[in-house]
Design a protein around this motif. Structure first.
Motif, mmCIF file in Angstrom:
data_model
loop_
_atom_site.group_PDB
_atom_site.id
_atom_site.type_symbol
_atom_site.label_atom_id
_atom_site.label_comp_id
_atom_site.label_asym_id
_atom_site.label_seq_id
_atom_site.Cartn_x
_atom_site.Cartn_y
_atom_site.Cartn_z
ATOM 1 N N UNK A 1 -4.186 -10.366 5.750
ATOM 2 C CA UNK A 1 -4.446 -9.865 7.104
ATOM 3 C C UNK A 1 -5.917 -9.565 7.367
ATOM 4 N N UNK A 2 -6.707 -9.482 6.297
ATOM 5 C CA UNK A 2 -8.150 -9.224 6.424
ATOM 6 C C UNK A 2 -8.441 -7.887 7.101
ATOM 7 N N UNK A 3 -7.720 -6.837 6.711
ATOM 8 C CA UNK A 3 -7.982 -5.527 7.291
ATOM 9 C C UNK A 3 -9.400 -5.086 6.936
ATOM 10 N N UNK A 4 -9.955 -4.208 7.740
ATOM 11 C CA UNK A 4 -11.323 -3.726 7.537
ATOM 12 C C UNK A 4 -11.364 -2.336 6.893
ATOM 13 N N UNK A 5 -10.247 -1.631 6.954
ATOM 14 C CA UNK A 5 -10.213 -0.269 6.435
ATOM 15 C C UNK A 5 -8.924 -0.018 5.645
ATOM 16 N N UNK A 6 -9.064 0.692 4.525
ATOM 17 C CA UNK A 6 -7.920 1.146 3.735
ATOM 18 C C UNK A 6 -7.942 2.670 3.724
ATOM 19 N N UNK A 7 -6.842 3.286 4.120
ATOM 20 C CA UNK A 7 -6.771 4.742 4.192
ATOM 21 C C UNK A 7 -5.657 5.255 3.285
ATOM 22 N N UNK A 8 -6.004 6.148 2.354
ATOM 23 C CA UNK A 8 -4.996 6.841 1.559
ATOM 24 C C UNK A 8 -4.692 8.143 2.285
ATOM 25 N N UNK A 9 -3.472 8.309 2.747
ATOM 26 C CA UNK A 9 -3.098 9.485 3.535
ATOM 27 C C UNK A 9 -2.149 10.382 2.750
ATOM 28 N N UNK A 10 -2.660 11.512 2.279
ATOM 29 C CA UNK A 10 -1.824 12.497 1.605
ATOM 30 C C UNK A 10 -1.357 13.556 2.586
ATOM 31 N N UNK A 11 -0.624 14.537 2.086
ATOM 32 C CA UNK A 11 -0.122 15.576 2.990
ATOM 33 C C UNK A 11 0.217 16.853 2.227
ATOM 34 N N UNK A 12 0.420 17.915 2.967
ATOM 35 C CA UNK A 12 0.732 19.210 2.381
ATOM 36 C C UNK A 12 2.158 19.246 1.827
ATOM 37 N N UNK A 13 2.375 20.117 0.863
ATOM 38 C CA UNK A 13 3.702 20.338 0.274
ATOM 39 C C UNK A 13 4.351 19.027 -0.182
ATOM 40 N N UNK A 14 3.551 18.160 -0.804
ATOM 41 C CA UNK A 14 4.059 16.864 -1.265
ATOM 42 C C UNK A 14 5.031 17.066 -2.422
ATOM 43 N N UNK A 15 6.252 16.566 -2.276
ATOM 44 C CA UNK A 15 7.273 16.733 -3.302
ATOM 45 C C UNK A 15 6.932 16.036 -4.603
ATOM 46 N N UNK A 16 6.282 14.880 -4.523
ATOM 47 C CA UNK A 16 5.898 14.152 -5.726
ATOM 48 C C UNK A 16 4.865 14.910 -6.529
ATOM 49 N N UNK A 17 3.886 15.479 -5.840
ATOM 50 C CA UNK A 17 2.860 16.277 -6.497
ATOM 51 C C UNK A 17 3.480 17.534 -7.101
#
Length: 235
Positions: free
Chosen positions: A95-111
Motif C-alpha cells: 500500500x506504500x503507507x507513509x506513516x506507521x503508528x503504534x497505538x497503546x492505551x491505558x489499563x492494557x490487559x496484556x501489559x
C-alpha cells in the motif's frame, strides 16, 4: 431462525441508515478503485480502543492491524504464520503507507498480565503467554534506564512496550530502508480511555506528550514551511 447476535444486526441497520447512506459514493469508489491509506495503525485488540474513532478517520484512511498489547514482533526469517508482520509488510510494500503508528492505551490487559505473571507466562495462556513475552526487553530496559521515572508501573510499561515495538519495527529491512530514505515515518502514541486523552511520543526524548499541546506547534510549523515555500518561489 438465526443465532447471529441481535445487537450486531441492529447496529448494522443503523450503519446503513446513518453512515453508509451518507458515504455511499465514497464506499463505491473504494470498492472500484481500491484503498490508498497513508497511515497504518498497530493497535490493541481491546474493544474500548478504536483507532478509526480516536482519529476521526473516514473509510479508506487508516490501515489497521490489532493484536494483544499492540506489539510488533522483531523481524525473523521464514514463512511461518506471522499475522502482524504480514500486515506490516503489505502496508509498507503493497500500500506504500507513509506513516506507521503504534497505538497503546491505558489499563492494557496484556501489559497487566505480563506484570502479574511473575515470570510464569505459561500460566497466562497457550498463545497469550508467548505473545506477551515480547514485553520482556521493554521491562528490562525500563528497569535499567527508566524514561518515565515517576509514572505508575502499569503506565510506564505501556509506554515502554510502545518504544520496544518501535525498535522492533526497525528490524524489518523494508521498514529500515524507507525510514532511512525519509519516505516512511514511525510514531508512538498512547490513549487514555476514560479521559479521551491522546499522548504522542517525542522521537527525540521518547517522552509522551499531550497531543492537544502539539496542535499549535504543528500549525506554526506548517505556516513557516508555507512562508518559506512562497519566499523561494518569489525569487
Amino acid at each position: 431462525m438465526t443465532d447471529f447476535p441481535k445487537e450486531l444486526l441492529t447496529g448494522y441497520n443503523l450503519y446503513r441508515e446513518r453512515i453508509y447512506s451518507q458515504l455511499e459514493e465514497e464506499y463505491q469508489n473504494l470498492a472500484i478503485y481500491g484503498q490508498e491509506p497513508q497511515v497504518m495503525v498497530i493497535s490493541c485488540c481491546d474493544s474500548r480502543v478504536t483507532p478509526e474513532g480516536i482519529f476521526h478517520a473516514q473509510p479508506g484512511e487508516l490501515f489497521v492491524a490489532r493484536n494483544i498489547a499492540n506489539l510488533v514482533p522483531p523481524f525473523v526469517e521464514g514463512g511461518s504464520t506471522h499475522g502482524t508482520s504480514a500486515a506490516l509488510e503489505y502496508a509498507v510494500s503493497g500500500l506504500k503507507v507513509k506513516h506507521l503508528v503504534i497505538l497503546g492505551h491505558c489499563k492494557c490487559g496484556g501489559v497487566q498480565a505480563f506484570r502479574e505473571s511473575n515470570g510464569k507466562l505459561s500460566e497466562t495462556g497457550q498463545f497469550v503467554g508467548p505473545w506477551i513475552k515480547m514485553l520482556e526487553p521493554a521491562a528490562i530496559t525500563l528497569a535499567c534506564t527508566p524514561v518515565d521515572k515517576n509514572e505508575d508501573p502499569q503506565l510506564a510499561l505501556e509506554y515502554a512496550g510502545i518504544r520496544q515495538s518501535l525498535k522492533n519495527l526497525m528490524t524489518f529491512p523494508f521498514v529500515e530502508e524507507l525510514v532511512a530514505k525519509g519516505e516512511l515515518h514511525i510514531h508512538g502514541a498512547w490513549f487514555d480511555i476514560g479521559s479521551g486523552t491522546l499522548r504522542v511520543m517525542n522521537s527525540e526524548t521518547q517522552v509522551f506528550e499531550d497531543a492537544q499541546d502539539l496542535l499549535p506547534r504543528l500549525k506554526e510549523q506548517s505556516a513557516e514551511t508555507q512562508a518559506s515555500k512562497e519566499a523561494a518561489e518569489s525569487k
